[in-house]
Design an enzyme around this catalytic site. Structure first.
Site, PDB file in Angstrom:
ATOM      1  N   HIS A  84       0.818  -1.225   0.000  1.00 10.91           N
ATOM      2  CA  HIS A  84       0.000   0.000   0.000  1.00 10.91           C
ATOM      3  C   HIS A  84       0.847   1.268   0.000  1.00 10.91           C
ATOM      4  CE1 HIS A  84      -4.055  -1.803   0.780  1.00 10.91           C
ATOM      5  NE2 HIS A  84      -3.270  -2.833   1.034  1.00 10.91           N
ATOM      6  N   ASP A  99       3.369   9.361  -0.713  1.00  9.43           N
ATOM      7  CA  ASP A  99       2.176   8.606  -0.335  1.00  9.43           C
ATOM      8  C   ASP A  99       1.975   7.504  -1.373  1.00  9.43           C
ATOM      9  OD1 ASP A  99      -0.111   8.036   1.171  1.00  9.43           O
ATOM     10  OD2 ASP A  99      -0.739  10.129   1.217  1.00  9.43           O
TER      11      ASP A  99
HETATM   12  C1  GDG Z   1      -2.281   3.788   3.329  1.00 12.31           C
HETATM   13  C2  GDG Z   1      -1.256   4.458   2.404  1.00 12.31           C
HETATM   14  C3  GDG Z   1      -2.941   4.394   0.568  1.00 12.31           C
HETATM   15  C4  GDG Z   1      -8.895  10.024   8.023  1.00 12.31           C
HETATM   16  N1  GDG Z   1      -9.385  10.752   9.053  1.00 12.31           N
HETATM   17  C5  GDG Z   1     -10.589  10.246   9.334  1.00 12.31           C
HETATM   18  C6  GDG Z   1     -10.838   9.176   8.470  1.00 12.31           C
HETATM   19  N2  GDG Z   1      -9.785   9.068   7.676  1.00 12.31           N
HETATM   20  C7  GDG Z   1      -9.712   8.075   6.585  1.00 12.31           C
HETATM   21  C8  GDG Z   1      -9.802   8.766   5.245  1.00 12.31           C
HETATM   22  C9  GDG Z   1      -9.185   7.721   4.325  1.00 12.31           C
HETATM   23  C10 GDG Z   1      -8.162   7.088   5.238  1.00 12.31           C
HETATM   24  O1  GDG Z   1      -8.485   7.414   6.580  1.00 12.31           O
HETATM   25  C11 GDG Z   1      -6.752   7.595   4.969  1.00 12.31           C
HETATM   26  O2  GDG Z   1      -6.322   6.986   3.788  1.00 12.31           O
HETATM   27  P1  GDG Z   1      -5.052   7.463   2.976  1.00 12.31           P
HETATM   28  O3  GDG Z   1      -5.028   6.733   1.699  1.00 12.31           O
HETATM   29  O4  GDG Z   1      -5.141   8.948   2.817  1.00 12.31           O
HETATM   30  O5  GDG Z   1      -3.774   7.193   3.877  1.00 12.31           O
HETATM   31  P2  GDG Z   1      -3.137   6.013   4.824  1.00 12.31           P
HETATM   32  O6  GDG Z   1      -3.910   5.820   6.050  1.00 12.31           O
HETATM   33  O7  GDG Z   1      -1.713   6.429   5.028  1.00 12.31           O
HETATM   34  O8  GDG Z   1      -3.221   4.675   3.927  1.00 12.31           O
HETATM   35  C12 GDG Z   1      -1.970   5.284   1.342  1.00 12.31           C
HETATM   36  C13 GDG Z   1      -3.824   3.599   1.493  1.00 12.31           C
HETATM   37  O9  GDG Z   1      -3.075   2.895   2.487  1.00 12.31           O
HETATM   38  C14 GDG Z   1      -4.653   2.573   0.726  1.00 12.31           C
HETATM   39  O10 GDG Z   1      -3.842   1.738  -0.035  1.00 12.31           O
HETATM   40  O11 GDG Z   1      -3.758   5.223  -0.232  1.00 12.31           O
HETATM   41  O12 GDG Z   1      -1.035   5.849   0.452  1.00 12.31           O
HETATM   42  O13 GDG Z   1      -0.351   5.275   3.156  1.00 12.31           O
HETATM   43  O14 GDG Z   1     -10.136   6.756   3.955  1.00 12.31           O
HETATM   44  O15 GDG Z   1     -11.143   9.082   4.975  1.00 12.31           O
HETATM   45  N3  GDG Z   1     -11.964   8.438   8.479  1.00 12.31           N
HETATM   46  C15 GDG Z   1     -12.916   8.762   9.401  1.00 12.31           C
HETATM   47  N4  GDG Z   1     -12.736   9.800  10.289  1.00 12.31           N
HETATM   48  C16 GDG Z   1     -11.597  10.558  10.280  1.00 12.31           C
HETATM   49  O16 GDG Z   1     -11.468  11.497  11.057  1.00 12.31           O
HETATM   50  N5  GDG Z   1     -14.049   8.059   9.451  1.00 12.31           N
END
Ligand code: GDG
Length: 467
Positions: A157, A365
């Site tokens: 990821h 990322d």
């Molecule tokens: C890893 C990789 C890759 C955030 N704050 C709240 C909340 N979130 C949710 C967002 C989103 C998720 O968390 C974050 O996803 P990201 O993709 O931005 O980042 P990582 O957590 O680092 O994920 C990344 C991912 O895996 C998938 O392969 O894209 O690059 O690092 O869904 O909405 N959700 C809620 N409340 C919050 O306050 N409910």
């Protein structure tokens, strides 16, 4: 039909889809598994005095999960240690934050072995096994040692780093060698896949064995990029739900006619939050006339707070946000609303919808799902503008976003100005194209493409026969 056995470090499907869970992997896997027969296996997040390998099976949010407890030493050496103090910073290009400690290596190997030993009794001969992320790179090797013959795939990821960076890791070759026990290896982007190929050819003396196939360490694996998506339909619906509408209305009232620039991230140094605050400060300096008409809402949910680098970034952000607010605020305007708590997923959708601009500016990322969620949540009549770091995997697909270099304050300040001034027709045109991609390349498409690769070619094709 074969079952899909998903393996990841943590197993945390949201009990209610409206609630969501913080972290891209959890949201994506829950959505991917909901309509598939299978089991999601991993660590419960709990520790026990002595590892027993006992499994707790549960059904949560339409998904069957199998949980195992680890020991405290595992949590320290494997999770906080090798995963989050070694691989995470290194793979995000932060060698300055990377710890290289032998005890972490040992903990990582031990937990991968424990995971494999615990999983084996659950397996049936034609199960497809899909292992996720940097916590579990050697998992296939451990399963093979126990005689598992099933097809096993691995999806990373996070970014795969450039060869020169990876070679700073002691035993990097041994780690990469374990990947060759998989049948399929998936990366988020072509750039990551190329970086892996570069390593295999130059460090492991491997070779390209055909389209999407690499040979090294006496094994041939299929290697491809599988950019992950979101549950687009689910998110579009969440954005229209009552919770989202209420949250949207609340935001509208609190905006009081001001424009909102929004950031939503796990509180992580890879997300470029400090650079973002400083770039926004630059924007305030460059455009004093806009000062009281705009504010930045940054939601940063604390994460991995036992790791010092996370305590440190949190402390720094408190300082920077406080300083900027102290310097620029007036009695009835605060430039940065900095919030360290999580929101329900449907509330988040309402907040995205109320934003004029999203700042998604990680320094590195794997993909970044927030960029895609922001697009899915917009009002078609009046969509907001996405400012996206060119160093997020999502930038490869989302070329209609305003792409920026997150290391340059001036670039980001200009991008904020452009985004706030963008006329409606242009905003709509860009957003429609972005939405089309988010819907087409959604989480189901990602899962289906990976699972098809994991199933492998039909037997006659595998034997080289013509159809
Ligand atoms: C890893 C990789 C890759 C955030 N704050 C709240 C909340 N979130 C949710 C967002 C989103 C998720 O968390 C974050 O996803 P990201 O993709 O931005 O980042 P990582 O957590 O680092 O994920 C990344 C991912 O895996 C998938 O392969 O894209 O690059 O690092 O869904 O909405 N959700 C809620 N409340 C919050 O306050 N409910």
């Amino acid at each position: 039909m074969s079952r899909l056995i998903v393996v990841s470090n943590r197993v945390n499907p949201p009990a209610d889809p409206g609630l969501g869970s913080t972290g891209g992997l959890a949201m994506a896997l829950a959505a991917a598994l909901r309509e598939y027969s299978g089991v999601w296996f991993g660590w419960s997040g709990e520790t026990t005095e002595h590892f027993t390998g006992q499994i707790r099976m549960q059904r949560v949010g339409g998904v069957t999960i199998a949980l195992v407890d680890l020991e405290e030493q595992d949590r320290l050496e494997y999770y906080n240690g090798y995963a989050n103090k070694t691989l995470w910073p290194l793979f995000h290009y932060r060698t300055d934050l990377t710890s290289y400690e032998r005890s972490f290596d040992e903990g990582y190997a031990r937990v991968n072995r424990r995971f494999a030993e615990t999983l084996v009794p659950l397996l049936e001969p034609d199960d497809l096994i899909w292992v996720h992320d940097y916590h579990l790179i050697p998992m296939a090797r451990e399963l093979r040692k126990l005689g598992v013959k099933n097809r096993i795939g691995f999806f990373l990821h996070i970014p795969w780093p450039a060869r020169r960076l990876l070679t700073t890791l002691p035993k990097h070759r041994a780690l990469v060698e374990t990947l060759f026990d998989y049948d399929v290896i998936g990366f988020q982007t072509e750039d990551n896949r190329e970086a892996f190929e570069d390593y295999v050819i130059h460090e492991a003396h491997g070779s390209v064995a055909g389209p999407g196939r690499l040979t090294a360490f006496d094994h041939t694996v299929q290697v491809d990029s599988f950019p992950i998506g979101i549950d687009a339909q689910g998110f579009i619906e969440a954005a229209k739900s009552d919770e989202a509408t209420q949250q949207f209305d609340r935001m509208q009232t609190s905006l009081a006619g001001r424009r909102m620039v929004l950031g939503v991230d796990r509180l992580d140094y890879s997300k470029g939050l400090e650079e973002r605050f400083l770039a926004y400060e630059q924007f305030l300096i460059d455009h004093p006339e806009q000062q009281e008409d705009v504010f930045l809402l940054q939601i940063a949910t604390p994460s991995r707070d036992e790791v010092e680098a996370y305590q440190e970034i949190r402390h720094r952000l408190d300082g920077v946000a406080g300083r900027i607010n102290g310097e620029f605020a007036t009695v009835d305007w605060v430039p940065i609303r900095y919030v360290n708590r999580g929101y329900r997923r449907d509330q988040l959708a309402g907040i995205y919808r109320a934003a004029d601009v999203a700042l998604v500016t990680p320094l590195r990322d794997g993909m970044n799902l927030v960029a895609k969620e922001f697009v899915a949540a917009q009002d078609p009549e009046d969509p907001g503008v996405l400012i996206l770091s060119r160093f997020a995997g999502a930038a490869d697909q989302m070329t209609d976003a305003v792409l920026v270099n997150p290391f340059s304050r001036e670039d980001m300040s200009d991008a904020i100005r452009r985004a706030l001034a963008m006329p409606l027709t242009k905003r709509r045109m860009r957003w429609e194209r972005l939405l089309e991609g988010v819907k087409r390349d959604d989480v189901n498409a990602w899962r289906d493409r990976f699972v098809a690769a994991l199933r492998g070619p039909p037997p006659e094709a595998a034997n080289g026969d013509k159809p």
